[in-house]
Design a protein around this motif. Sequence first.
Motif, PDB file in Angstrom:
ATOM      1  N   VAL A 215      36.856  36.268  39.566  1.00  0.00           N
ATOM      2  CA  VAL A 215      35.724  37.061  39.097  1.00  0.00           C
ATOM      3  C   VAL A 215      35.904  38.555  39.382  1.00  0.00           C
ATOM      4  N   ASP A 216      36.491  38.901  40.536  1.00  0.00           N
ATOM      5  CA  ASP A 216      36.655  40.317  40.862  1.00  0.00           C
ATOM      6  C   ASP A 216      37.623  41.005  39.905  1.00  0.00           C
ATOM      7  N   ILE A 217      38.653  40.275  39.477  1.00  0.00           N
ATOM      8  CA  ILE A 217      39.606  40.827  38.513  1.00  0.00           C
ATOM      9  C   ILE A 217      38.961  40.898  37.136  1.00  0.00           C
ATOM     10  N   PHE A 218      38.212  39.858  36.777  1.00  0.00           N
ATOM     11  CA  PHE A 218      37.592  39.858  35.451  1.00  0.00           C
ATOM     12  C   PHE A 218      36.579  40.997  35.304  1.00  0.00           C
ATOM     13  N   LYS A 219      35.871  41.310  36.387  1.00  0.00           N
ATOM     14  CA  LYS A 219      34.921  42.434  36.332  1.00  0.00           C
ATOM     15  C   LYS A 219      35.625  43.728  35.928  1.00  0.00           C
ATOM     16  N   LEU A 220      36.865  43.912  36.374  1.00  0.00           N
ATOM     17  CA  LEU A 220      37.616  45.116  36.045  1.00  0.00           C
ATOM     18  C   LEU A 220      38.079  45.103  34.587  1.00  0.00           C
ATOM     19  N   LEU A 221      38.231  43.892  34.028  1.00  0.00           N
ATOM     20  CA  LEU A 221      38.728  43.773  32.656  1.00  0.00           C
ATOM     21  C   LEU A 221      37.622  43.853  31.607  1.00  0.00           C
ATOM     22  N   ILE A 229      25.479  44.209  28.339  1.00  0.00           N
ATOM     23  CA  ILE A 229      25.014  42.981  27.691  1.00  0.00           C
ATOM     24  C   ILE A 229      24.559  42.008  28.785  1.00  0.00           C
ATOM     25  N   SER A 230      23.390  41.392  28.610  1.00  0.00           N
ATOM     26  CA  SER A 230      22.799  40.568  29.668  1.00  0.00           C
ATOM     27  C   SER A 230      23.743  39.468  30.145  1.00  0.00           C
ATOM     28  N   TYR A 231      24.495  38.887  29.219  1.00  0.00           N
ATOM     29  CA  TYR A 231      25.425  37.808  29.582  1.00  0.00           C
ATOM     30  C   TYR A 231      26.433  38.293  30.625  1.00  0.00           C
ATOM     31  N   PHE A 232      26.996  39.472  30.410  1.00  0.00           N
ATOM     32  CA  PHE A 232      28.001  39.996  31.327  1.00  0.00           C
ATOM     33  C   PHE A 232      27.374  40.652  32.556  1.00  0.00           C
ATOM     34  N   LYS A 233      26.113  41.090  32.443  1.00  0.00           N
ATOM     35  CA  LYS A 233      25.424  41.658  33.606  1.00  0.00           C
ATOM     36  C   LYS A 233      25.298  40.617  34.720  1.00  0.00           C
ATOM     37  N   ARG A 234      25.257  39.361  34.332  1.00  0.00           N
ATOM     38  CA  ARG A 234      25.128  38.294  35.322  1.00  0.00           C
ATOM     39  C   ARG A 234      26.349  38.207  36.230  1.00  0.00           C
ATOM     40  N   ASP A 236      27.436  40.560  37.899  1.00  0.00           N
ATOM     41  CA  ASP A 236      27.170  41.404  39.067  1.00  0.00           C
ATOM     42  C   ASP A 236      26.811  40.574  40.293  1.00  0.00           C
ATOM     43  N   LYS A 237      26.211  39.407  40.058  1.00  0.00           N
ATOM     44  CA  LYS A 237      25.766  38.565  41.173  1.00  0.00           C
ATOM     45  C   LYS A 237      26.892  37.708  41.754  1.00  0.00           C
ATOM     46  N   LEU A 238      28.011  37.660  41.036  1.00  0.00           N
ATOM     47  CA  LEU A 238      29.121  36.826  41.493  1.00  0.00           C
ATOM     48  C   LEU A 238      30.075  37.641  42.362  1.00  0.00           C
ATOM     49  N   VAL A 239      30.427  37.075  43.494  1.00  0.00           N
ATOM     50  CA  VAL A 239      31.333  37.741  44.426  1.00  0.00           C
ATOM     51  C   VAL A 239      32.488  36.791  44.744  1.00  0.00           C
ATOM     52  N   GLY A 240      33.691  37.292  44.643  1.00  0.00           N
ATOM     53  CA  GLY A 240      34.852  36.465  44.947  1.00  0.00           C
ATOM     54  C   GLY A 240      34.923  36.113  46.424  1.00  0.00           C
TER      55      GLY A 240
END
Length: 279
Positions: A215-221, A229-234, A236-240
């Motif tokens: 998830v941390d890498i995907f956030k950068l991509l 977009i609300s789908y991707f804003k979610r 933010d709550k995920l932490v590796g």
Amino acid sequence: SVGAYPNVQNLFAELGISDRLQWKEHSMIFAMPNKPGEYSRFDFPETLPAPLNGVWAILKNNEMLTWPEKVKFAIGLLPAMLGGQAYVEAQDGLTVSEWMEKQGVPDRVNDEVFIAMSKALNFINPDELSMQCILIALNRFLQEKHGSKMAFLDGNPPERLCMPIVNHIQSLGGEVRLNSRIQKIELNPDGTVKHFALTDGTQITGDAYVCAAPVDIFKLLVPQEWREISYFKRLDKLVGVPVINVHIWFDRKLKNTYDHLLFSRSSLLSVYADMSLAC
């Protein structure tokens, strides 16, 4: 190890390599931190269906929980047993520790069982993990006779699992490229994916795109255009969760180990195994 993960078992079946899973006896074995070298077992009898085999396993274990604790634990689990999937999904906002307190489950059940279970499932502590994760696993244990049974791969993953996946993809006309990291997700003017740009300068185009990454890498991509977009804003709550695998080689065989996955019940280590026995 493969246990309560039906999708992984489906993958093995699709690849035709289910015989490479070495199934262990139907038990959950916990280390006893205050008694080095000793273990406490939950043995699930093959003669009983679920959930009776799980109830029997809990009732027969006397080292970890007292009878009053077992009764309170069982009463606390009743809503999960009766409420089904809707109840499980509704617990996502509660941590394991909060759910235990709400259900009146003694703290020692958390210390004796759920620290180990939380570490094994998500590598984090009960006061950080959503109870939904625990209930998903518990529901599988309660509904399927072999839901908590575990298996190990019969050799090294690159040869025994990864190569069959590669061969399967190639047999269907696909291509597998190694050392081809994604650098950027390029978009069309309408916000759809144009192509994946790789670090070697090549571009990957297709009808559909999947990005499977931590998830941390995907956030950068995630492209800037998608971040509101609300789908991707979610995301933010995920932490590796940082996880490390440690392999230790000794000059002699260890005593008092099992051909099985062992729950460590420590604040640092989640599970371990004597790989010379288990694999």
